[in-house]
Scaffold this active site. Structure first.
Site, short mmCIF file in Angstrom:
data_model
loop_
_atom_site.label_atom_id
_atom_site.label_comp_id
_atom_site.label_asym_id
_atom_site.label_seq_id
_atom_site.Cartn_x
_atom_site.Cartn_y
_atom_site.Cartn_z
N GLU A 96 35.06 46.79 45.92
CA GLU A 96 34.60 48.15 45.58
C GLU A 96 33.09 48.27 45.82
O GLU A 96 32.59 49.31 46.24
CB GLU A 96 34.98 48.50 44.13
CG GLU A 96 36.48 48.74 44.02
CD GLU A 96 37.07 48.47 42.65
OE1 GLU A 96 36.32 48.37 41.67
OE2 GLU A 96 38.31 48.36 42.57
N GLU A 166 40.83 38.27 47.03
CA GLU A 166 41.41 39.56 46.64
C GLU A 166 41.72 40.40 47.88
O GLU A 166 40.82 41.08 48.41
CB GLU A 166 40.44 40.34 45.76
CG GLU A 166 40.08 39.65 44.47
CD GLU A 166 39.69 40.66 43.39
OE1 GLU A 166 40.31 40.63 42.33
OE2 GLU A 166 38.80 41.49 43.63
N SER A 212 46.44 43.29 41.55
CA SER A 212 47.64 43.70 40.80
C SER A 212 48.32 42.55 40.07
O SER A 212 49.56 42.51 39.97
CB SER A 212 48.62 44.44 41.71
OG SER A 212 48.00 45.62 42.20
#
Ligand code: PEP
Length: 249
Positions: A96, A166, A212
């Site tokens: 992000e 990730e 997740s």
């Protein structure tokens, strides 16, 4: 021989009151022998959280750090400031931040070096986009990001780094990599760290999976010998869910 590490990434969630109440709820429960448990919270929560975890084995992390110690960098927080309030870990290069705040591999590397300068341990995030995965570039992307992030570290520092693999398409989407797939990429990242440093360093670096991870799938990931824990966003926000994740590790 590597201690598994569960790190909650709260992103931009929780006020100070909510954060302290969370610690009260998980104290003694999200503390499992042989598992390191770290909460990475918004900056505003950090002083209260480092205070709240006194006398527990819980550790506190930030989600970002500036690479300079001080200066005219409006809105930024330095490693010197984080260390002073008792922070132990810092997430660096989360996808992000790479996507919305233009963090490049070079900036990530500067931040990793700054973290060590101040005695903070970096959780360095690497991972491919869906487009890169479909183009068969997963390993290349992870290799380039990992090598750049660890550049200039001593062997002793590199051995203490936590890498979070990730895949971007798995973050916050409910889609996960399979443990086998994630384990293969993580094994490759470890091989590259061995090439960049040596096999002793590579054997010590902890590499988490993130994307997740939930209480119902954590065990599957932890069963893979190359996966040393998880970096968890959404499922780290509720005390019961966080406790289950630490127990599952
Ligand atoms: C993350 O924020 O690093 C993350 C993996 O989020 P989530 O667990 O919600 O996919």
């Amino acid at each position: 021989m590597r201690t598994p590490i569960i790190a909650g990434n709260w992103k931009m969630f929780k006020t100070v009151k909510e954060a302290v109440a969370f610690i009260e709820d998980v104290k003694g429960k999200a503390e499992v022998a042989g598992v390191e448990s770290v909460i990475c919270a918004p900056y505003t929560n950090l002083p209260a959280l480092t205070e709240a975890v006194q006398g527990t084995s819980l550790k506190i992390g930030a989600q970002n750090v500036h690479f300079e110690d001080s200066g005219a960098f409006t809105g930024e927080i330095s490693g010197l400031m984080l260390k002073e309030i008792g922070v132990d870990y810092v997430i660096i290069g989360h996808s992000e931040r790479r996507a919305y705040f233009a963090e490049t591999d070079e900036i990530v590397n500067k931040k990793v070096l700054a973290a060590f300068k101040h005695g903070l341990l970096p959780i360095v995030c690497v991972g491919e986009s869906l487009e890169e995965r479909e183009a068969g570039k997963t390993k290349d992307v992870c290799r380039v990001q990992t090598e750049a992030a660890l550049q200039g570290l001593t062997e002793a520092q590199a051995a203490q780094v936590v890498v979070a693999y990730e895949p971007i398409w798995a973050i916050g989407t409910g889609k996960t990599s399979t443990a086998e797939d994630a384990g293969e990429v993580i094994g490759y990242i470890r091989e590259r760290i061995a090439a960049q440093f040596n096999s002793d360093v590579a054997g010590k670096v902890r590499i988490q999976y993130g994307g997740s991870v939930k209480p119902n799938n954590i065990r599957e990931f932890m069963q893979h010998p190359d996966i040393d824990g998880a970096l968890v966003g959404g499922a780290s926000l509720e005390p019961a869910s966080y406790i289950s994740l630490v127990e599952g590790a």
